[in-house]
Design a protein around this motif. Structure first.
Motif, mmCIF file in Angstrom:
data_model
loop_
_atom_site.group_PDB
_atom_site.id
_atom_site.type_symbol
_atom_site.label_atom_id
_atom_site.label_comp_id
_atom_site.label_asym_id
_atom_site.label_seq_id
_atom_site.Cartn_x
_atom_site.Cartn_y
_atom_site.Cartn_z
ATOM 1 N N GLU A 216 0.823 -1.209 0.000
ATOM 2 C CA GLU A 216 0.000 0.000 0.000
ATOM 3 C C GLU A 216 0.857 1.259 0.000
ATOM 4 O O GLU A 216 0.587 2.221 -0.726
ATOM 5 N N LYS A 220 1.982 0.772 -4.471
ATOM 6 C CA LYS A 220 0.747 1.457 -4.851
ATOM 7 C C LYS A 220 0.883 2.978 -4.822
ATOM 8 O O LYS A 220 -0.009 3.683 -5.294
ATOM 9 N N ARG A 225 6.669 3.854 -6.456
ATOM 10 C CA ARG A 225 6.675 2.731 -7.396
ATOM 11 C C ARG A 225 7.625 2.956 -8.564
ATOM 12 O O ARG A 225 8.397 2.058 -8.919
#
Length: 419
Positions: A216, A220, A225
């Motif tokens: 998370e 995400k 990322r």
């Protein structure tokens, strides 16, 4: 920096000093060691690739260990695992063991390093926060690079000299001994400040919870990322180039038995790393965004690798080696600070392990491929190809930049939101 924060930084720097000194005893002669054991170029870099396979397999489990059991426990497990597997590596060299055994022990070496990756960095950041440090992380990580550069210089030079005076196996035994000393030091002085391991649930539940939260706050989150996805290209090429430069410099020098010259590659990189670590925070201040610093360094690295590949003059190769090491040393503290300012404390070690995992994935595939390219077209051609491969990751850094995360423009510590 208050006295408590200064003590935390001092322990961190000693840990880096010991770890890097132990590791660097073999950095200058590792490829020569594998070739001396009877492996081909392809097999030597495939053995290194299996090392990174081990890191890929164990990164997340060991990151969860650091986030659920404790950062100190993870570090201690790393020193013991690496000491034992280094001794096994030496035994394989003595026996001229077949490649399958090298692959197996290389995987276990990867396990040892994954206990370190994420854990020490997470320990530092949480302990600094606990002690009230509010300065910028680039300065601390920069000092870390200076210390590791000095240790790398001493270890790589000594490793090459020891190998020249004795044989290629002795530096591995020295490395195992230094790791045992670091186990004793960490056992006595390390404390998990600012972090309380959660042992209220079973290991499987804790693992699932930490992994879910880490995804998370890691994969995400777009700004995080894209930085992580860029890691395989820079890391995979960087690992290959570091080890390929050992025999390549000997080739340019004209004496394949001059092991001290092979150690020179690691020594030069270490000095460049010291300079980069000292100047990282200042160079970061020249740019409004952290991502700009990292992108410029990446493009410089690509150009330097290509020039190294087409060059045929020994002394010019040394100059280019200095440039390559310097830009890495400038970019690394900035990249680390950028990531750490976007990651919550409870998931810090695991998210950093995700980052290391993706970097290792690059090593799994890129190292043997470039090793094969060296078998076919020579080391120079493989370095040119490596530069092109590293270039693939640059657009991902631009993608992270476009997210306009607060951490990209931070000049001092930012505390990531838990949500």
């Amino acid at each position: 920096m208050n006295p408590a924060a200064r003590r935390v930084q001092r322990i961190y720097l000693i840990l880096l000093l010991g770890n890097t000194l132990a590791a660097s005893f073999i950095w200058g002669i590792n490829t020569l060691f594998l070739l001396d054991a009877g492996l081909s170029n392809f097999e030597a870099f495939a053995a290194n690739a299996f090392f990174t396979v081990g890191m890929v397999i164990f990164e997340i489990p060991t990151g969860v260990v650091a986030d659920t059991v404790g950062r100190k426990a993870s570090y201690l497990l790393g020193t013991i695992t690496l000491s034992v597997t280094t001794a096994l590596y030496w035994m394989l060299w003595v026996w001229h063991a077949p490649f399958g055994w090298w692959a197996l022990v290389s995987v276990l070496l990867g396990l040892g390093f994954t206990f370190f990756s994420g854990a020490v960095e997470a320990w530092l950041v949480d302990a600094l926060t606990f002690t009230g440090y509010t300065g910028d992380l680039e300065a601390v990580f920069g000092r870390g690079l200076v210390v590791t550069g000095i240790a790398m210089f001493a270890g790589s030079v000594l490793g090459g000299v020891i190998a020249q005076a004795t044989n290629l196996g002795v530096p591995f035994l020295v490395r195992a001994g230094v790791l045992i000393v670091m186990f004793v030091f960490a056992f006595v002085v390390m404390k998990d400040l600012g972090f309380t391991p959660d042992r209220s649930t079973g290991p499987l539940t804790a693992t699932r919870t930490v992994l879910t939260q880490s995804v998370e706050h890691g994969l995400k989150r777009r700004s995080v990322r894209y930085v992580i996805l860029a890691a395989p290209f820079a890391s995979g090429v960087g690992i290959y180039a570091f080890y390929a430069l050992q025999p390549y410099l000997l080739e340019l020098y004209g004496d394949p038995s001059a092991y001290s010259i092979a150690g020179l590659a690691a020594a030069i990189l270490s000095l460049a790393q010291v300079a980069g670590g000292v100047l990282a925070a200042r160079i970061r201040g020249l740019f409004a965004r952290r991502t700009t610093t990292v992108i410029v360094a990446s493009l410089t690295s690509v150009a330097t690798l290509v020039l190294l590949g087409i060059n045929s003059v020994f002394w010019l190769a040394l100059v280019l080696l200095v440039v390559w090491g310097f830009v890495f040393a400038v970019a690394e503290p900035v990249r680390k600070a950028y990531l750490n300012d976007m990651i919550p404390s409870k998931q810090r070690a695991t998210v950093l392990s995700f980052d290391s995992l993706f970097g290792s994935l690059g090593g799994v595939f890129i190292q043997p491929a470039l090793g094969r390219a060296a078998d076919i077209g020579g080391y120079g051609a493989s370095l040119v190809i490596g530069g092109i491969v590293e270039l693939i990751g640059v657009p991902l850094l631009f993608a992270s930049r476009r997210q306009h995360d607060k951490a990209d423009t931070a000049q001092a510590r930012q505390t990531p939101s838990p949500h």
